[in-house]
Design a protein around this motif. Structure first.
Motif, PDB file in Angstrom:
ATOM      1  N   LYS A 383       0.812  -1.208   0.000  1.00  0.00           N
ATOM      2  CA  LYS A 383       0.000   0.000   0.000  1.00  0.00           C
ATOM      3  C   LYS A 383       0.849   1.262   0.000  1.00  0.00           C
ATOM      4  CE  LYS A 383      -3.759  -2.288   2.505  1.00  0.00           C
ATOM      5  NZ  LYS A 383      -4.590  -2.281   3.729  1.00  0.00           N
ATOM      6  N   THR A 384       2.133   1.119   0.360  1.00  0.00           N
ATOM      7  CA  THR A 384       3.006   2.290   0.442  1.00  0.00           C
ATOM      8  C   THR A 384       3.282   2.870  -0.932  1.00  0.00           C
ATOM      9  OG1 THR A 384       4.045   1.325   2.401  1.00  0.00           O
ATOM     10  CG2 THR A 384       5.187   3.154   1.341  1.00  0.00           C
ATOM     11  N   PHE A 385       3.525   2.011  -1.923  1.00  0.00           N
ATOM     12  CA  PHE A 385       3.956   2.490  -3.232  1.00  0.00           C
ATOM     13  C   PHE A 385       2.983   2.142  -4.353  1.00  0.00           C
ATOM     14  CE2 PHE A 385       7.805   1.698  -0.701  1.00  0.00           C
ATOM     15  CZ  PHE A 385       8.338   2.975  -0.696  1.00  0.00           C
ATOM     16  N   GLY A 386       1.779   1.730  -4.054  1.00  0.00           N
ATOM     17  CA  GLY A 386       0.847   1.443  -5.139  1.00  0.00           C
ATOM     18  C   GLY A 386      -0.310   0.596  -4.670  1.00  0.00           C
ATOM     19  N   THR A 387      -1.061   0.131  -5.637  1.00  0.00           N
ATOM     20  CA  THR A 387      -2.270  -0.640  -5.330  1.00  0.00           C
ATOM     21  C   THR A 387      -2.125  -2.114  -5.673  1.00  0.00           C
ATOM     22  OG1 THR A 387      -3.154  -0.102  -7.518  1.00  0.00           O
ATOM     23  CG2 THR A 387      -3.738   1.370  -5.679  1.00  0.00           C
ATOM     24  N   PHE A 388      -0.923  -2.552  -6.016  1.00  0.00           N
ATOM     25  CA  PHE A 388      -0.731  -3.953  -6.381  1.00  0.00           C
ATOM     26  C   PHE A 388      -0.637  -4.802  -5.113  1.00  0.00           C
ATOM     27  CE2 PHE A 388       0.851  -1.491  -9.934  1.00  0.00           C
ATOM     28  CZ  PHE A 388       0.274  -2.131 -11.016  1.00  0.00           C
ATOM     29  N   GLY A 389      -1.395  -5.881  -5.062  1.00  0.00           N
ATOM     30  CA  GLY A 389      -1.405  -6.734  -3.883  1.00  0.00           C
ATOM     31  C   GLY A 389      -0.421  -7.872  -3.942  1.00  0.00           C
ATOM     32  N   SER A 390       0.124  -8.172  -5.144  1.00  0.00           N
ATOM     33  CA  SER A 390       1.031  -9.295  -5.295  1.00  0.00           C
ATOM     34  C   SER A 390       1.895  -9.070  -6.529  1.00  0.00           C
ATOM     35  CB  SER A 390       0.255 -10.607  -5.427  1.00  0.00           C
ATOM     36  OG  SER A 390       1.111 -11.671  -5.806  1.00  0.00           O
ATOM     37  N   THR A 391       3.077  -9.694  -6.538  1.00  0.00           N
ATOM     38  CA  THR A 391       3.929  -9.594  -7.727  1.00  0.00           C
ATOM     39  C   THR A 391       3.289 -10.289  -8.927  1.00  0.00           C
ATOM     40  OG1 THR A 391       5.123 -11.568  -6.994  1.00  0.00           O
ATOM     41  CG2 THR A 391       6.050  -9.450  -6.378  1.00  0.00           C
ATOM     42  N   LYS A 392       2.341 -11.182  -8.711  1.00  0.00           N
ATOM     43  CA  LYS A 392       1.639 -11.827  -9.831  1.00  0.00           C
ATOM     44  C   LYS A 392       0.718 -10.840 -10.550  1.00  0.00           C
ATOM     45  CE  LYS A 392       1.726 -16.566  -8.036  1.00  0.00           C
ATOM     46  NZ  LYS A 392       2.601 -17.081  -9.115  1.00  0.00           N
ATOM     47  N   ASP A 393       0.446  -9.703  -9.911  1.00  0.00           N
ATOM     48  CA  ASP A 393      -0.388  -8.683 -10.542  1.00  0.00           C
ATOM     49  C   ASP A 393       0.420  -7.684 -11.360  1.00  0.00           C
ATOM     50  OD1 ASP A 393      -2.539  -9.864  -9.258  1.00  0.00           O
ATOM     51  OD2 ASP A 393      -2.392  -8.541  -7.509  1.00  0.00           O
ATOM     52  N   PHE A 394       1.754  -7.793 -11.329  1.00  0.00           N
ATOM     53  CA  PHE A 394       2.577  -6.850 -12.086  1.00  0.00           C
ATOM     54  C   PHE A 394       2.342  -7.031 -13.589  1.00  0.00           C
ATOM     55  CE2 PHE A 394       6.167  -6.388  -8.713  1.00  0.00           C
ATOM     56  CZ  PHE A 394       5.330  -5.556  -7.968  1.00  0.00           C
ATOM     57  N   PRO A 395       2.338  -5.924 -14.341  1.00  0.00           N
ATOM     58  CA  PRO A 395       2.213  -6.037 -15.808  1.00  0.00           C
ATOM     59  C   PRO A 395       3.387  -6.800 -16.412  1.00  0.00           C
ATOM     60  CG  PRO A 395       1.769  -3.798 -15.066  1.00  0.00           C
ATOM     61  CD  PRO A 395       2.317  -4.526 -13.886  1.00  0.00           C
ATOM     62  N   ASP A 396       3.184  -7.371 -17.573  1.00  0.00           N
ATOM     63  CA  ASP A 396       4.228  -8.150 -18.232  1.00  0.00           C
ATOM     64  C   ASP A 396       5.463  -7.315 -18.546  1.00  0.00           C
ATOM     65  OD1 ASP A 396       2.766 -10.436 -18.096  1.00  0.00           O
ATOM     66  OD2 ASP A 396       1.977 -10.302 -20.144  1.00  0.00           O
ATOM     67  N   GLU A 397       5.264  -6.033 -18.920  1.00  0.00           N
ATOM     68  CA  GLU A 397       6.427  -5.206 -19.254  1.00  0.00           C
ATOM     69  C   GLU A 397       7.301  -4.966 -18.026  1.00  0.00           C
ATOM     70  OE1 GLU A 397       5.696  -1.260 -20.490  1.00  0.00           O
ATOM     71  OE2 GLU A 397       4.097  -0.871 -19.027  1.00  0.00           O
ATOM     72  N   VAL A 398       6.712  -4.918 -16.845  1.00  0.00           N
ATOM     73  CA  VAL A 398       7.506  -4.784 -15.620  1.00  0.00           C
ATOM     74  C   VAL A 398       8.324  -6.047 -15.386  1.00  0.00           C
ATOM     75  CG1 VAL A 398       7.371  -4.530 -13.108  1.00  0.00           C
ATOM     76  CG2 VAL A 398       5.885  -3.166 -14.583  1.00  0.00           C
ATOM     77  N   ILE A 399       7.707  -7.215 -15.585  1.00  0.00           N
ATOM     78  CA  ILE A 399       8.400  -8.484 -15.385  1.00  0.00           C
ATOM     79  C   ILE A 399       9.543  -8.634 -16.390  1.00  0.00           C
ATOM     80  CG2 ILE A 399       8.143 -10.985 -15.356  1.00  0.00           C
ATOM     81  CD1 ILE A 399       6.760  -9.611 -13.045  1.00  0.00           C
TER      82      ILE A 399
END
Length: 761
Positions: A383-399
């Motif tokens: 919650k500190t740096f965004g709304t993503f709850g898990s690394t599985k929610d990261f966009p493909d370009e980030v991965i």
């Protein structure tokens, strides 16, 4: 130079005279050998028969135990005295594993054993441990009890589990790990050949996760050194795990061969891998270069890239500990070791900087100037740096960006832009470090205990030079902890018990953190030591304990000025005195050795107490040695008062007053024959001084020198000692001489009598 004088100089200088080692960069103030530490300063040792390699140490203050892992054994030792009340667990590798190890070409007596590499506290009652298991890594839980009085120490073999990804296969390989909650984070080789290195998470309820396999941009033949868990904010989802290692550089220029760089890597604790790419692989892994270098002219820095050990010194803010790291060089031209300090602010700044990118016609590494996807790779989902709850929610370009850009462009520089402590041209290399933050009368000081590869421990205190932002190291002690000079493999500090624990391949050692009484018996000596553990209490140099009021307590670690602290010392001005006698024409030695090896000795002379003092000048007849002044061919004019001064840290203090009386050769012989108590006086157990001089008096000088040399180096039987000279031979003495010559004539073959003396006696 005569043979007698040559022998005397060799005896005075000792073994150091034959050594041709270059002078060290810093000299310890106090140097204590192994026998002295055992006899006077509380050194205790522990070793098992038919075992070795005490690498894993775990200090438990609550249980009052020191847990250790060795070859085929687990140990539980008392923190107060490791040589007493020991408990042992025999944990060998199964016979079938040892046989498989031997069939694979390994040495069954040296390698096919269970070498314990991992030892961590698991909960209030159990430990978690792993070993090599004869190239079959194995882990297990150890019941250790909850309190110090519980005599529980046992291993449950039924709960043994596979140690792959936790412990190395090969006992020569190092492993680094940390247990956070119920999860183990390890840096280790996961295959038998030691080629697949990985950062691995195991145990716990979540699936195992690791680094990308066989990708040199991630890990390139790394040697893992240490792992730490450091919180970053109040939100535990922001917590990171930091790995310290060294690996072969991928950003080196082509044609320069392999270059080893020190690294720091980070991963998020809540990383669970990607959804479609990097499945069960780290998505937040980043690494940066750790620089420890001495700035040189024209930007040519001298780098220390062989990372050896890391110590995390906790501060009041758990999110910002200090990182102490030990380095050495891999250069064949320059040999040295260094200690550098890093702050978490500088480490985090490097990971927030630009990424390294390979582009251009020559594929050079440059700073990436393109668009960085959101969320920024390396950020933890919270919650500190965004709304993503898990690394599985990261966009493909980030991965994908994280997969191809694990390296940061900016390195992590040390505090002050240079090493805190450096030793070059010394016969040892730093191996381990432990740091203790000590409260003194004038502030807090970090005391460094540095282990070496020759079994010694250096004690260094960091004091401010002009301000608290610029620190100066003081080398207080060099301690020979292990007699066999085996490298120190681990260091642990118990601040509660004021003890240091060290391990090597051959033994475990325990030593107090301070030896205040060894600095001397005067206020000035205690003050000049500048040891934050010690203070002058009015009568002796003793342990400084904060929050205790004593009227005569004196301590000033920062300045160490005896002129201010010791002005009211009643013992100031009292100088030990000693009477010496010298025989005219012979040699006399004036001995004075200060306790501090950093002190400069100055000799002054005055004919009578009322004459002005003048410095003793060195010439062909006056020789300076490490232990004093040698007067060759003493003359009547040499008689008088000699004062030995020690100058250190801008302060000069008298150490010893010597009164030299010169007597003639005939007078000395007569006094000796008459049993004069003045000449016969001497320390118990030592040879009376005038006997050596009488050998010079009773025969020509050349014959006397030959006689001494022949006694030392002759292969035949030494001649009997000469008789005391009592004046010119009279009637009775002449008869005695003739009888002595007849006895020597009939003693036997010349080979049995020994070499002939040039003396008529």
């Amino acid at each position: 130079m005569s043979c007698t004088l040559l022998l005397l100089l060799l005896l005075l200088r000792g073994p150091a005279a034959a050594a041709s080692r270059p002078p060290p960069a810093a000299t310890p103030r106090l140097k204590l050998a192994f026998p002295e530490l055992r006899a006077r300063h509380g050194l205790r040792l522990f070793a098992l028969e038919r075992s070795c390699c005490y690498e894993a140490l775990l200090l438990d203050e609550e249980r009052g135990r020191l847990f250790a892992g060795a070859q085929n054994h687990l140990l539980s030792l008392a923190l107060d005295d490791i040589s007493q009340r020991d408990r042992k667990i025999y944990w060998p590798a199964p016979v079938e594993w040892r046989e498989e190890c031997n069939w694979a070409g390994k040495d069954i007596t040296a390698e096919c054993m269970n070498f314990v590499k991992i030892l961590h506290p698991y909960n209030r009652t159990h430990l978690y441990t792993c070993g090599t298991g004869a190239f079959h890594p194995v882990c297990a839980f150890v019941e250790a009890g909850q309190h110090a009085e519980e005599p529980v120490f046992k291993l449950d073999p039924r709960r043994a589990e596979d140690g792959k990804g936790k412990s190395p296969y090969d006992p020569r390989h190092a492993a680094a790990s940390v247990l956070v909650g119920e999860e183990l984070y390890s840096g280790v080789a996961t295959d038998l050949m030691g080629r697949d290195f990985t950062i691995f998470r195991s145990l716990g309820r979540r699936p195992s996760i690791r680094t990308e396999q066989h990708d040199s941009r991630w890990l390139n033949e790394p040697k893992f050194v240490a792992v730490f868990w450091v919180p970053e904010s109040e939100d535990p989802d922001d917590d990171k795990i930091y790995f310290f290692f060294r690996d072969d550089s991928v950003e080196r220029q082509q044609g320069l061969g392999k270059t080893s760089f020190a690294r720091i890597g980070q991963i998020c604790r809540n990383d669970v891998g990607g959804q479609r790419s990097l499945v069960n692989k780290w998505t937040t892994f980043l690494k940066a270069r750790l620089v420890c270098a001495v700035p040189g002219p024209d930007g040519a820095d001298t780098h220390f890239d062989e990372l050896r050990d890391v110590f995390l010194l906790q501060t009041r803010d758990k999110r910002n500990p200090l990182v102490y790291a030990v380095f050495s060089t891999s250069s064949s031209v320059f040999q040295g070791s260094a200690v550098c300090i890093y702050t978490m602010a500088d480490i985090r700044r490097a990971f927030l900087g630009p990424f390294a990118h390979k582009e251009g016609p020559n594929y050079q590494w440059v700073s990436y100037q393109g668009r960085v996807p959101y969320p920024r790779p390396g950020m933890c989902p919270s919650k500190t740096f965004g709304t993503f709850g898990s690394t599985k929610d990261f966009p493909d370009e980030v991965i994908q960006f994280a997969r191809h850009h694990p390296l940061m462009y900016n390195p992590v520089l040390p505090h002050g832009q240079r090493p805190l402590f450096l030793q070059a041209a010394v016969p040892y290399t730093f191996t381990r470090i432990a740091v203790d933050r000590v409260t003194a009368a004038d502030g807090h000081y970090d005391v460094l205990f540095i282990g070496t590869d020759i079994g010694t421990v250096l004690k260094v205190v960091s004091v401010p030079k002009e301000s608290w932002h610029r620190m100066e190291p003081l080398l207080l002690e060099e301690l020979q902890v292990f007699q066999d000079a085996s490298p120190i493999t681990s260091l642990q500090i118990s601040s509660k018990r004021q003890q240091l624990y060290a391990s090597s391949a051959t033994a475990l050692a325990q030593l107090p953190l301070h030896r205040c009484g060894a600095y001397g018996k005067a206020c000035a000596e205690c003050c000049l030591a500048r040891d934050p553990y010690c203070a002058w209490d009015g009568t002796a140099c003793t342990r400084y304990v904060p929050n205790t009021k004593r009227r005569f307590r004196r301590q000033d670690v920062r300045n160490g000025d005896p002129n201010v602290l010791c002005s009211e010392d009643p013992q100031q001005g009292s100088v030990p005195q000693k009477q010496l006698y010298g025989v005219e024409g012979s040699t006399t030695f004036l001995e004075c050795v200060p306790k501090s090896l950093q002190a400069h000795v100055l000799w002054t002379y005055q004919r009578t107490p009322g004459d002005p003092q003048r410095e003793v000048q060195v010439d062909e007849r006056v020789v300076r040695t490490e232990r004093g002044v040698l007067l060759r061919s003493v003359q009547r004019a040499d008689a008088g008062l000699y004062l030995c001064h020690a100058t250190e840290h801008g302060f000069t203090q008298p150490l010893l007053r010597l009164s030299l009386e010169v007597i003639g050769a005939r007078q000395a012989a007569g006094m000796a024959a008459a049993g004069d108590p003045q000449l016969a006086a001497g320390p118990p157990g030592r040879k009376v001084w005038y006997r050596d001089f009488l050998q010079l008096v009773e025969r020509p000088p050349l014959g006397a020198a030959d006689r001494v040399c022949q006694r030392l180096w002759s292969r035949g039987r030494p001649l009997p000692p000469p008789r005391a000279y009592a004046g010119p031979p009279g009637r009775g003495q002449g008869e005695e001489l003739r009888k002595a010559r007849r006895r020597r004539t009939h003693e036997g073959p010349r080979a049995e009598r020994g070499p002939r003396s040039a003396s008529p006696w």
